[in-house]
Design a protein around this motif. Structure first.
Motif, PDB file in Angstrom:
ATOM      1  N   LEU A   1      53.021  71.364  38.492  1.00 59.12           N
ATOM      2  CA  LEU A   1      52.625  70.905  37.172  1.00 59.12           C
ATOM      3  C   LEU A   1      51.591  69.788  37.264  1.00 59.12           C
ATOM      4  CD1 LEU A   1      56.123  71.020  35.468  1.00 59.12           C
ATOM      5  CD2 LEU A   1      54.130  72.407  34.834  1.00 59.12           C
ATOM      6  N   LEU A   2      51.786  68.869  38.205  1.00 59.56           N
ATOM      7  CA  LEU A   2      50.801  67.801  38.403  1.00 59.56           C
ATOM      8  C   LEU A   2      49.443  68.355  38.811  1.00 59.56           C
ATOM      9  CD1 LEU A   2      52.982  65.141  40.280  1.00 59.56           C
ATOM     10  CD2 LEU A   2      51.951  64.870  38.014  1.00 59.56           C
ATOM     11  N   LEU A   3      49.455  69.471  39.529  1.00 57.61           N
ATOM     12  CA  LEU A   3      48.209  70.090  39.986  1.00 57.61           C
ATOM     13  C   LEU A   3      47.595  71.021  38.941  1.00 57.61           C
ATOM     14  CD1 LEU A   3      49.237  70.766  43.692  1.00 57.61           C
ATOM     15  CD2 LEU A   3      47.429  69.215  42.914  1.00 57.61           C
ATOM     16  N   GLY A   4      48.204  71.085  37.762  1.00 54.00           N
ATOM     17  CA  GLY A   4      47.545  71.732  36.636  1.00 54.00           C
ATOM     18  C   GLY A   4      47.953  73.144  36.309  1.00 54.00           C
TER      19      GLY A   4
ATOM     20  N   ALA B   1      59.889  72.919  33.959  1.00 53.01           N
ATOM     21  CA  ALA B   1      59.831  74.342  34.291  1.00 53.01           C
ATOM     22  C   ALA B   1      60.561  75.199  33.266  1.00 53.01           C
ATOM     23  CB  ALA B   1      60.436  74.572  35.673  1.00 53.01           C
ATOM     24  N   ILE B   2      60.121  76.438  33.159  1.00 49.29           N
ATOM     25  CA  ILE B   2      60.888  77.494  32.490  1.00 49.29           C
ATOM     26  C   ILE B   2      61.862  78.029  33.533  1.00 49.29           C
ATOM     27  CG2 ILE B   2      60.747  79.779  31.420  1.00 49.29           C
ATOM     28  CD1 ILE B   2      57.787  79.021  30.745  1.00 49.29           C
ATOM     29  N   THR B   3      63.109  78.240  33.172  1.00 52.84           N
ATOM     30  CA  THR B   3      64.110  78.591  34.180  1.00 52.84           C
ATOM     31  C   THR B   3      64.608  80.023  34.031  1.00 52.84           C
ATOM     32  OG1 THR B   3      65.934  77.712  32.840  1.00 52.84           O
ATOM     33  CG2 THR B   3      64.863  76.192  34.378  1.00 52.84           C
ATOM     34  N   ILE B   4      64.948  80.623  35.168  1.00 52.50           N
ATOM     35  CA  ILE B   4      65.573  81.943  35.216  1.00 52.50           C
ATOM     36  C   ILE B   4      66.817  81.837  36.083  1.00 52.50           C
ATOM     37  CG2 ILE B   4      65.356  84.341  35.952  1.00 52.50           C
ATOM     38  CD1 ILE B   4      62.345  84.115  35.578  1.00 52.50           C
ATOM     39  N   ASN B   5      67.950  82.177  35.513  1.00 51.71           N
ATOM     40  CA  ASN B   5      69.197  82.253  36.271  1.00 51.71           C
ATOM     41  C   ASN B   5      69.360  83.706  36.729  1.00 51.71           C
ATOM     42  OD1 ASN B   5      71.865  82.488  37.184  1.00 51.71           O
ATOM     43  ND2 ASN B   5      72.592  80.895  35.782  1.00 51.71           N
ATOM     44  N   PHE B   6      69.135  83.941  38.031  1.00 54.00           N
ATOM     45  CA  PHE B   6      69.120  85.329  38.493  1.00 54.00           C
ATOM     46  C   PHE B   6      70.504  85.990  38.472  1.00 54.00           C
ATOM     47  CE2 PHE B   6      69.311  83.014  42.657  1.00 54.00           C
ATOM     48  CZ  PHE B   6      70.513  83.505  43.131  1.00 54.00           C
ATOM     49  N   ALA B   7      71.548  85.193  38.280  1.00 52.38           N
ATOM     50  CA  ALA B   7      72.885  85.768  38.151  1.00 52.38           C
ATOM     51  C   ALA B   7      73.125  86.336  36.752  1.00 52.38           C
ATOM     52  CB  ALA B   7      73.946  84.720  38.474  1.00 52.38           C
ATOM     53  N   GLU B   8      72.245  85.987  35.820  1.00 53.96           N
ATOM     54  CA  GLU B   8      72.446  86.385  34.437  1.00 53.96           C
ATOM     55  C   GLU B   8      71.365  87.310  33.893  1.00 53.96           C
ATOM     56  OE1 GLU B   8      72.749  82.735  32.287  1.00 53.96           O
ATOM     57  OE2 GLU B   8      74.695  82.185  33.182  1.00 53.96           O
ATOM     58  N   GLU B   9      70.199  87.352  34.529  1.00 53.25           N
ATOM     59  CA  GLU B   9      69.116  88.207  34.036  1.00 53.25           C
ATOM     60  C   GLU B   9      68.233  88.647  35.196  1.00 53.25           C
ATOM     61  OE1 GLU B   9      66.274  86.194  31.494  1.00 53.25           O
ATOM     62  OE2 GLU B   9      66.798  84.247  32.364  1.00 53.25           O
ATOM     63  N   SER B  10      67.452  89.669  34.966  1.00 53.03           N
ATOM     64  CA  SER B  10      66.545  90.205  35.980  1.00 53.03           C
ATOM     65  C   SER B  10      65.345  89.281  36.139  1.00 53.03           C
ATOM     66  CB  SER B  10      66.067  91.600  35.587  1.00 53.03           C
ATOM     67  OG  SER B  10      64.965  91.990  36.380  1.00 53.03           O
ATOM     68  N   VAL B  11      65.110  88.871  37.361  1.00 52.75           N
ATOM     69  CA  VAL B  11      63.965  88.006  37.638  1.00 52.75           C
ATOM     70  C   VAL B  11      62.660  88.743  37.345  1.00 52.75           C
ATOM     71  CG1 VAL B  11      62.729  86.726  39.440  1.00 52.75           C
ATOM     72  CG2 VAL B  11      65.234  86.665  39.353  1.00 52.75           C
ATOM     73  N   VAL B  12      62.572  89.979  37.809  1.00 52.79           N
ATOM     74  CA  VAL B  12      61.338  90.751  37.619  1.00 52.79           C
ATOM     75  C   VAL B  12      61.032  90.942  36.134  1.00 52.79           C
ATOM     76  CG1 VAL B  12      60.250  93.000  37.959  1.00 52.79           C
ATOM     77  CG2 VAL B  12      61.509  91.928  39.832  1.00 52.79           C
TER      78      VAL B  12
ATOM     79  N   GLN C   1      62.546  71.292  43.610  1.00 50.21           N
ATOM     80  CA  GLN C   1      62.300  70.322  42.546  1.00 50.21           C
ATOM     81  C   GLN C   1      60.960  69.622  42.729  1.00 50.21           C
ATOM     82  OE1 GLN C   1      64.174  70.113  39.883  1.00 50.21           O
ATOM     83  NE2 GLN C   1      65.848  71.394  40.642  1.00 50.21           N
ATOM     84  N   MET C   2      60.633  69.302  43.974  1.00 51.24           N
ATOM     85  CA  MET C   2      59.355  68.647  44.246  1.00 51.24           C
ATOM     86  C   MET C   2      58.188  69.616  44.070  1.00 51.24           C
ATOM     87  SD  MET C   2      60.321  65.616  44.740  1.00 51.24           S
ATOM     88  CE  MET C   2      61.844  64.751  45.116  1.00 51.24           C
ATOM     89  N   ALA C   3      58.394  70.872  44.438  1.00 49.09           N
ATOM     90  CA  ALA C   3      57.333  71.870  44.256  1.00 49.09           C
ATOM     91  C   ALA C   3      57.064  72.113  42.775  1.00 49.09           C
ATOM     92  CB  ALA C   3      57.721  73.169  44.954  1.00 49.09           C
ATOM     93  N   ILE C   4      58.121  72.162  41.971  1.00 48.61           N
ATOM     94  CA  ILE C   4      57.973  72.338  40.521  1.00 48.61           C
ATOM     95  C   ILE C   4      57.097  71.234  39.949  1.00 48.61           C
ATOM     96  CG2 ILE C   4      59.209  72.147  38.321  1.00 48.61           C
ATOM     97  CD1 ILE C   4      61.601  73.550  39.838  1.00 48.61           C
ATOM     98  N   ARG C   5      57.451  70.008  40.247  1.00 51.84           N
ATOM     99  CA  ARG C   5      56.720  68.876  39.683  1.00 51.84           C
ATOM    100  C   ARG C   5      55.296  68.802  40.234  1.00 51.84           C
ATOM    101  NH1 ARG C   5      61.854  68.581  39.301  1.00 51.84           N
ATOM    102  NH2 ARG C   5      62.935  67.254  37.771  1.00 51.84           N
TER     103      ARG C   5
END
Length: 278
Positions: free
Chosen positions: A207-210, A232-243, A200-204
């Motif tokens: 974004l703060l770093l541009g 963030a845009i989110t990906i639930n890897f249990a429901e769709e392919s991350v790649v 969560q901190m890395a996400i924010r």
């Protein structure tokens, strides 16, 4: 005073222990007003990290009010100051501290020989952690001795609450440093694996770093929801392919920068090799 004390694997108790005292002229004593539980505390709880001893006081994310200072603090702190105490103990004077490499301060690990043997090179001293990092009592307690207190603190202005600044001690700088080391550019897509507290901190921070966009990857709806709330845009890897989803979001180029925030106990599912479990 009361403190959370490690007694062995999965055995942490709230015990009555001795109050800390000034031991060195650069020490300060704080009355702890807020503290947090870190994922690293779980490593200690499950005994994944060696060299813990029964009686060790837990905790390395804390803040409080200064109640006593040693004469060597030289005006850097005074009684009544509110401070956040960083996880890393720093002297502020050695070559590494002068380079702002505080996590490898050359003076604060009082059990340097142990750290050298296990890690190859010692870390700085750390609060509430293994004796490989000095065995300093932590801040999940009513009071805390802060060594090298003239350097090891962040002063808090009166207009900010504990809740607004507590994370400056460890969790926010961890996520920020991960993003900062990416050298993020305005056209970058940054993918963050793991949406726990560090994620969560890395996400924010990204974004703060541009960053142009940040993609958060996890399987827990509540964590993904928090990541989305952070932008963030989110990906639930249990429901769709991350790649496949990353390819779609980046015009088949993939993310320019990737941050692993999953943690020590992670494992990859052989059934889904493009996924990482937290």
């Amino acid at each position: 005073m009361r403190a959370l004390v490690w007694h062995g694997k999965e055995d942490i108790r709230c015990d009555q222990v001795s109050d800390p005292e000034i031991e060195d002229e650069r020490d300060a004593i704080i009355k702890v007003t807020s503290c947090a539980i870190c994922g690293s505390d779980l490593h200690l709880y499950h005994n994944y990290v060696p060299a813990m001893l029964p009686g060790d006081i837990m905790g390395h994310e804390m803040m409080g009010e200064v109640v006593e200072v040693g004469r060597g603090v030289n005006g850097a702190l005074k009684k009544g100051d509110r401070i956040v105490v960083p996880f890393t103990i720093m002297c502020g004077e050695c070559d590494q501290c002068k380079r702002q490499n505080f996590s490898v301060c050359e003076r604060t690990n009082r059990k340097k020989n142990l750290g050298d043997k296990v890690f190859g090179h010692t870390t700085a001293g750390l609060f509430g952690y293994t004796h490989l990092t000095g065995g300093y009592p932590g801040g999940q307690a009513e009071y805390l001795r802060v060594p090298f207190a003239d350097a090891t603190h962040v002063k808090v202005p009166d207009n900010l609450t504990d809740e607004q600044v507590l994370f400056l001690g460890d969790i926010f700088p961890t996520g920020w440093q991960a993003a900062a080391q990416c050298d993020i550019e305005p056209t970058d897509t940054v993918a963050v694996w793991g949406c726990g507290p560090v994620g969560q901190m890395a996400i924010r921070s990204a974004l703060l770093l541009g960053a142009k966009q940040v993609v958060a990857i996890d399987c827990l709806p509540e964590r993904l929801s928090m990541g989305a709330a952070g932008g963030a845009i989110t990906i639930n890897f249990a429901e769709e392919s991350v790649v496949e989803r990353l390819q779609e979001l980046t015009g088949a180029n993939g993310p320019e920068k990737c941050i692993d925030c999953v943690g020590m106990e992670s494992h990859v599912s052989l059934a889904q090799p493009d996924t990482v479990y937290d």
